[in-house]
Design a protein around this motif. Structure first.
Motif, PDB file in Angstrom:
ATOM      1  N   MET A   1      23.613   0.300   4.926  1.00 33.96           N
ATOM      2  CA  MET A   1      22.616  -0.762   5.039  1.00 33.96           C
ATOM      3  C   MET A   1      21.369  -0.472   4.215  1.00 33.96           C
ATOM      4  SD  MET A   1      23.148  -1.286   9.142  1.00 33.96           S
ATOM      5  CE  MET A   1      21.812  -2.447   9.408  1.00 33.96           C
ATOM      6  N   ILE A   2      21.261   0.744   3.697  1.00 30.55           N
ATOM      7  CA  ILE A   2      20.086   1.130   2.907  1.00 30.55           C
ATOM      8  C   ILE A   2      20.260   0.636   1.475  1.00 30.55           C
ATOM      9  CG2 ILE A   2      18.714   3.066   2.029  1.00 30.55           C
ATOM     10  CD1 ILE A   2      19.767   4.646   4.522  1.00 30.55           C
ATOM     11  N   THR A   3      19.319  -0.161   1.008  1.00 30.34           N
ATOM     12  CA  THR A   3      19.407  -0.719  -0.342  1.00 30.34           C
ATOM     13  C   THR A   3      18.372  -0.133  -1.295  1.00 30.34           C
ATOM     14  OG1 THR A   3      18.106  -2.597   0.484  1.00 30.34           O
ATOM     15  CG2 THR A   3      20.490  -2.894   0.331  1.00 30.34           C
ATOM     16  N   ALA A   4      17.426   0.650  -0.793  1.00 28.32           N
ATOM     17  CA  ALA A   4      16.460   1.310  -1.678  1.00 28.32           C
ATOM     18  C   ALA A   4      15.811   2.464  -0.941  1.00 28.32           C
ATOM     19  CB  ALA A   4      15.395   0.329  -2.162  1.00 28.32           C
ATOM     20  N   ARG A   5      15.487   3.508  -1.715  1.00 29.72           N
ATOM     21  CA  ARG A   5      14.765   4.664  -1.213  1.00 29.72           C
ATOM     22  C   ARG A   5      13.539   4.824  -2.097  1.00 29.72           C
ATOM     23  NH1 ARG A   5      19.924   4.610  -1.268  1.00 29.72           N
ATOM     24  NH2 ARG A   5      21.242   5.551   0.354  1.00 29.72           N
ATOM     25  N   ILE A   6      12.358   4.860  -1.481  1.00 24.11           N
ATOM     26  CA  ILE A   6      11.120   4.892  -2.254  1.00 24.11           C
ATOM     27  C   ILE A   6      10.221   6.001  -1.734  1.00 24.11           C
ATOM     28  CG2 ILE A   6      11.216   2.414  -2.769  1.00 24.11           C
ATOM     29  CD1 ILE A   6       9.033   2.036  -0.591  1.00 24.11           C
ATOM     30  N   SER A   7       9.225   6.354  -2.539  1.00 28.90           N
ATOM     31  CA  SER A   7       8.218   7.298  -2.076  1.00 28.90           C
ATOM     32  C   SER A   7       7.174   6.551  -1.251  1.00 28.90           C
ATOM     33  CB  SER A   7       7.541   7.986  -3.262  1.00 28.90           C
ATOM     34  OG  SER A   7       6.705   7.069  -3.953  1.00 28.90           O
ATOM     35  N   LEU A   8       6.519   7.273  -0.374  1.00 27.66           N
ATOM     36  CA  LEU A   8       5.478   6.669   0.451  1.00 27.66           C
ATOM     37  C   LEU A   8       4.386   6.037  -0.406  1.00 27.66           C
ATOM     38  CD1 LEU A   8       4.477   6.204   3.343  1.00 27.66           C
ATOM     39  CD2 LEU A   8       3.343   8.430   3.232  1.00 27.66           C
ATOM     40  N   ASP A   9       4.118   6.616  -1.566  1.00 26.09           N
ATOM     41  CA  ASP A   9       3.081   6.080  -2.456  1.00 26.09           C
ATOM     42  C   ASP A   9       3.365   4.639  -2.864  1.00 26.09           C
ATOM     43  OD1 ASP A   9       1.481   8.399  -2.566  1.00 26.09           O
ATOM     44  OD2 ASP A   9       2.828   9.292  -4.043  1.00 26.09           O
ATOM     45  N   HIS A  10       4.635   4.242  -2.847  1.00 24.81           N
ATOM     46  CA  HIS A  10       5.009   2.896  -3.301  1.00 24.81           C
ATOM     47  C   HIS A  10       5.398   1.979  -2.138  1.00 24.81           C
ATOM     48  CE1 HIS A  10       4.665   3.978  -7.465  1.00 24.81           C
ATOM     49  NE2 HIS A  10       5.473   5.008  -7.303  1.00 24.81           N
ATOM     50  N   LEU A  11       4.884   2.293  -0.951  1.00 28.99           N
ATOM     51  CA  LEU A  11       5.228   1.496   0.226  1.00 28.99           C
ATOM     52  C   LEU A  11       4.903   0.018   0.031  1.00 28.99           C
ATOM     53  CD1 LEU A  11       6.055   1.423   3.285  1.00 28.99           C
ATOM     54  CD2 LEU A  11       3.598   1.655   3.780  1.00 28.99           C
ATOM     55  N   VAL A  12       3.701  -0.272  -0.433  1.00 26.89           N
ATOM     56  CA  VAL A  12       3.254  -1.664  -0.536  1.00 26.89           C
ATOM     57  C   VAL A  12       3.703  -2.292  -1.836  1.00 26.89           C
ATOM     58  CG1 VAL A  12       1.246  -3.202  -0.601  1.00 26.89           C
ATOM     59  CG2 VAL A  12       1.286  -1.270   0.987  1.00 26.89           C
ATOM     60  N   ASP A  13       3.437  -1.630  -2.972  1.00 26.05           N
ATOM     61  CA  ASP A  13       3.682  -2.284  -4.261  1.00 26.05           C
ATOM     62  C   ASP A  13       5.161  -2.383  -4.603  1.00 26.05           C
ATOM     63  OD1 ASP A  13       4.019   0.431  -4.763  1.00 26.05           O
ATOM     64  OD2 ASP A  13       3.090   0.367  -6.746  1.00 26.05           O
ATOM     65  N   VAL A  14       5.997  -1.573  -3.976  1.00 23.27           N
ATOM     66  CA  VAL A  14       7.445  -1.682  -4.184  1.00 23.27           C
ATOM     67  C   VAL A  14       8.141  -2.116  -2.890  1.00 23.27           C
ATOM     68  CG1 VAL A  14       9.572  -0.476  -4.820  1.00 23.27           C
ATOM     69  CG2 VAL A  14       7.443   0.016  -6.053  1.00 23.27           C
ATOM     70  N   GLY A  15       7.960  -1.341  -1.816  1.00 29.87           N
ATOM     71  CA  GLY A  15       8.687  -1.614  -0.579  1.00 29.87           C
ATOM     72  C   GLY A  15       8.400  -2.986  -0.007  1.00 29.87           C
TER      73      GLY A  15
END
Length: 351
Positions: A317-331
């Motif tokens: 079910m996971i479609t992306a893994r991101i760094s915390l730094d990109h929580l808003v601008d990516v996630g």
């Protein structure tokens, strides 16, 4: 340490904050991944909904709030008096802070605690490098559950409670409206409970495809398909026996009601600020039963087991893994603007 903090509507910041020290009865955890929940997006866009603007009466904690409630962790320190746990243990957290004293806590209905506080809303959450939490929240994490899959224990527990509330009977036909992480978890929990004929209604192509992969009989696009005709054909012209509203909007609720039979049970799973239009005769005249549910109360253990046994395919079910730094601008941006491509995005403070 690095942490994501909600300050106000559309104001979530990645900041450096002091690390916690475990109080008596608490443990300190290293967080590996934390999931982004639909509720987190509601808080970002429309909040505060559950976030405590003022210090919460139980925890004394209020905005700015370290957010995130879908996480697991590795114990790195024990507070005074903690027994039964060791440094290095892998654990999932049923994220309630409870009073242990009120009518509901005394009845072990602690998800209804009169002073309930919750990680990421009225207590520090898991979108951070470390977090401290009471030991009574902990469940051992099966070694077959990876750190990446571990954030899906929480939404799976929500689905387990919803399905158990409805009490499905073998041979019944189910309808799931909304195939986000909760809806997809509900679909898989239904399958594990022996319900094999399940219709899913979901506008996002990626989520419909995943629903079919996870065992849905049909997956319908409400923008293009004649949902009522397809559900009638699917249910011998009766409507579904049981339904789960997981969309968080009025259209999802109306779809659930209008595509169920007389006497059906409809579980309202979503949490939202959006009001639903309720036409009493659609419920009363047809003896449909509306069932409310909130989070979980002991469902973490079966949720962990379902994921460990592969009956809920959390990792898929996971479609992306991101760094915390990109929580808003990516996630957040991806989940708001590219829903068709995503189901669950997880963030790590260590990437």
């Amino acid at each position: 340490m690095k942490a994501a903090r909600w300050h106000d509507q559309r104001d979530v910041r990645i900041e450096d904050v002091p690390e916690c020290a475990p109080k008596p009865g608490e443990v300190k955890l290293k967080v590996h991944y934390c999931g982004i929940c639909g509720t987190d997006l509601h808080e970002y866009l429309e909040g505060p909904m559950f976030i405590a603007k003022e210090p919460h009466p139980l925890t004394g904690y209020g905005a700015p709030v370290i957010i995130g409630h879908e996480f697991a962790g590795e114990i790195i320190a024990l507070g005074e008096g903690v027994t039964g746990w060791s440094v290095g243990d892998r654990v999932a957290l049923e994220g309630y802070h409870i009073c242990h004293e009120c009518y509901y806590c005394q009845r072990h209905e602690y998800n209804r605690c009169e002073r309930l506080a919750f990680h990421g809303f009225s207590a520090p959450g898991g979108l951070a490098e470390t977090v401290c939490a009471p030991a009574y929240q902990l469940y051992p994490l099966d070694p077959r559950v990876s750190w990446e899959a571990a954030p899906l224990v929480e939404p799976t527990a929500v689905a387990v409670r919803a399905v158990n509330h409805v009490k499905p009977l073998l041979g019944e036909r189910a309808l799931v409206v909304g195939a986000g992480p909760i809806g997809l978890a509900a679909l898989q929990v239904l399958r594990a409970a022996g319900i094999n004929r399940i219709a899913v209604v979901e506008p996002a192509r990626k989520r419909r495809e995943m629903a079919l992969e996870f065992g849905a009989t049909i997956a319908l696009d409400p923008r293009r398909d004649d949902v009522e005709r397809e559900i009638r054909n699917f249910t011998n012209q009766l409507g579904a026996d049981i339904a789960f509203e997981c969309g968080g909007n009025d259209a999802a609720y109306q779809t659930a009601v209008r595509n169920t039979r007389k006497g059906a049970r409809i579980c309202l799973v979503s949490q939202t600020n959006t009001p639903f239009r309720l036409f009493v005769n659609e419920i009363g005249f047809n003896e449909r039963v509306l069932i409310g549910t909130v989070a979980y109360c002991g469902e973490f253990a079966p949720a962990i087991q379902l994921i460990a046994e592969g009956k809920v395919r959390a990792g898929d079910m996971i479609t992306a893994r991101i760094s915390l730094d990109h929580l808003v601008d990516v996630g957040y941006r991806e989940l708001m603007e590219n829903t068709d491509q995503h189901v669950k995005i997880i963030a790590s403070p260590w990437m």
